[in-house]
Design a protein around this motif. Structure first.
Motif, mmCIF file in Angstrom:
data_model
loop_
_atom_site.group_PDB
_atom_site.id
_atom_site.type_symbol
_atom_site.label_atom_id
_atom_site.label_comp_id
_atom_site.label_asym_id
_atom_site.label_seq_id
_atom_site.Cartn_x
_atom_site.Cartn_y
_atom_site.Cartn_z
ATOM 1 N N LEU A 33 0.828 -1.210 0.000
ATOM 2 C CA LEU A 33 0.000 0.000 0.000
ATOM 3 C C LEU A 33 0.859 1.256 0.000
ATOM 4 O O LEU A 33 0.522 2.244 -0.653
ATOM 5 C CB LEU A 33 -0.948 -0.022 1.201
ATOM 6 C CG LEU A 33 -1.967 -1.169 1.179
ATOM 7 C CD1 LEU A 33 -2.677 -1.296 2.513
ATOM 8 C CD2 LEU A 33 -2.967 -0.975 0.039
ATOM 9 N N VAL A 34 1.976 1.219 0.710
ATOM 10 C CA VAL A 34 2.920 2.340 0.694
ATOM 11 C C VAL A 34 3.445 2.540 -0.729
ATOM 12 O O VAL A 34 3.498 3.664 -1.243
ATOM 13 C CB VAL A 34 4.085 2.079 1.677
ATOM 14 C CG1 VAL A 34 5.259 3.034 1.429
ATOM 15 C CG2 VAL A 34 3.608 2.211 3.116
ATOM 16 N N GLY A 35 3.803 1.432 -1.384
ATOM 17 C CA GLY A 35 4.308 1.525 -2.751
ATOM 18 C C GLY A 35 3.291 2.081 -3.724
ATOM 19 O O GLY A 35 3.633 2.849 -4.625
ATOM 20 N N ALA A 36 2.043 1.701 -3.541
ATOM 21 C CA ALA A 36 0.999 2.137 -4.468
ATOM 22 C C ALA A 36 0.574 3.575 -4.239
ATOM 23 O O ALA A 36 0.277 4.300 -5.190
ATOM 24 C CB ALA A 36 -0.224 1.226 -4.351
ATOM 25 N N THR A 37 0.536 3.991 -2.980
ATOM 26 C CA THR A 37 -0.006 5.314 -2.662
ATOM 27 C C THR A 37 1.054 6.393 -2.523
ATOM 28 O O THR A 37 0.742 7.577 -2.634
ATOM 29 C CB THR A 37 -0.795 5.268 -1.339
ATOM 30 O OG1 THR A 37 0.105 4.941 -0.259
ATOM 31 C CG2 THR A 37 -1.930 4.250 -1.403
#
Length: 195
Positions: A33-37
């Motif tokens: 989620l960190v990578g995507a957002t």
């Protein structure tokens, strides 16, 4: 006074939606989620509480979008029964084009999480009730125009329609033939029109 967040919450939810949709809830990590957002873990936790909080917001945004689409159909010109047929045909065309092999995010969540997390399960059940009511209004419009027999139970037909749409979305995950999906659509429409 705390600083306002320096991100677009709706966009963050949309970015997280893609990850959950692709991987499912259980296989999605905070790192994913960190990578995507682009948000740091601390910012994600501050904004959403935890992974489940973000997932619930993802599901809410996805569901509200689909309910708005169904309600919006009532405002468009054309016959209600043709609007229902078009909605079903869209699913077939999305699958045929390769755009829809992930299925429906909500159905995926139901299959994965409803029995394992009561909060997520309750949220999804509430959505189902709202969606059924939206379909019931569309079916009532078709009944008012004589396209579906007026003595049939609009609520039961709405449940029938909704469950067949979910079934089509589950089918999409197995890459069915266009012919098999079209057969389902034709059967649903015949059942709705059956007097």
């Amino acid at each position: 006074m705390p600083r306002p967040p320096e991100y677009d919450r709706t966009a963050v939810v949309e970015q997280a939606m893609g990850v959950f949709w692709e991987q499912g809830y259980g296989k999605t990590s905070i790192g994913d989620l960190v990578g995507a957002t682009g948000l740091q873990p601390g910012s994600l936790y501050a904004a959403f509480g935890n992974k489940k909080g973000l997932f619930l917001e993802v599901i809410e945004q996805y569901n509200q979008g689909f309910i708005a689409k169904i309600r919006g159909l009532r405002e468009q010109p054309g016959s209600p029964i043709d609007k229902i047929a078009h909605l079903l045909q869209e699913i077939v065309e999305e699958q045929a084009s390769g755009r829809d092999q992930r299925g429906c995010l909500t159905v995926n969540a139901m299959l994965e999480m409803s029995q394992h997390d009561s909060e997520i399960g309750d949220h999804l059940c509430g959505y189902s009730r709202y969606l059924s009511k939206a379909f019931e209004s569309l079916i009532s419009d078709a009944q008012a125009q004589g396209q579906i027999a007026a003595d049939r139970d609009a609520g039961a037909l709405a449940e029938f329609l909704m469950n067949n749409i979910w079934g089509l979305r589950v089918m999409c995950k197995s890459r069915p033939s266009t012919e098999s999906m079209q057969a389902v659509v034709d059967g649903v429409m015949a059942a709705l029109r059956n007097r």
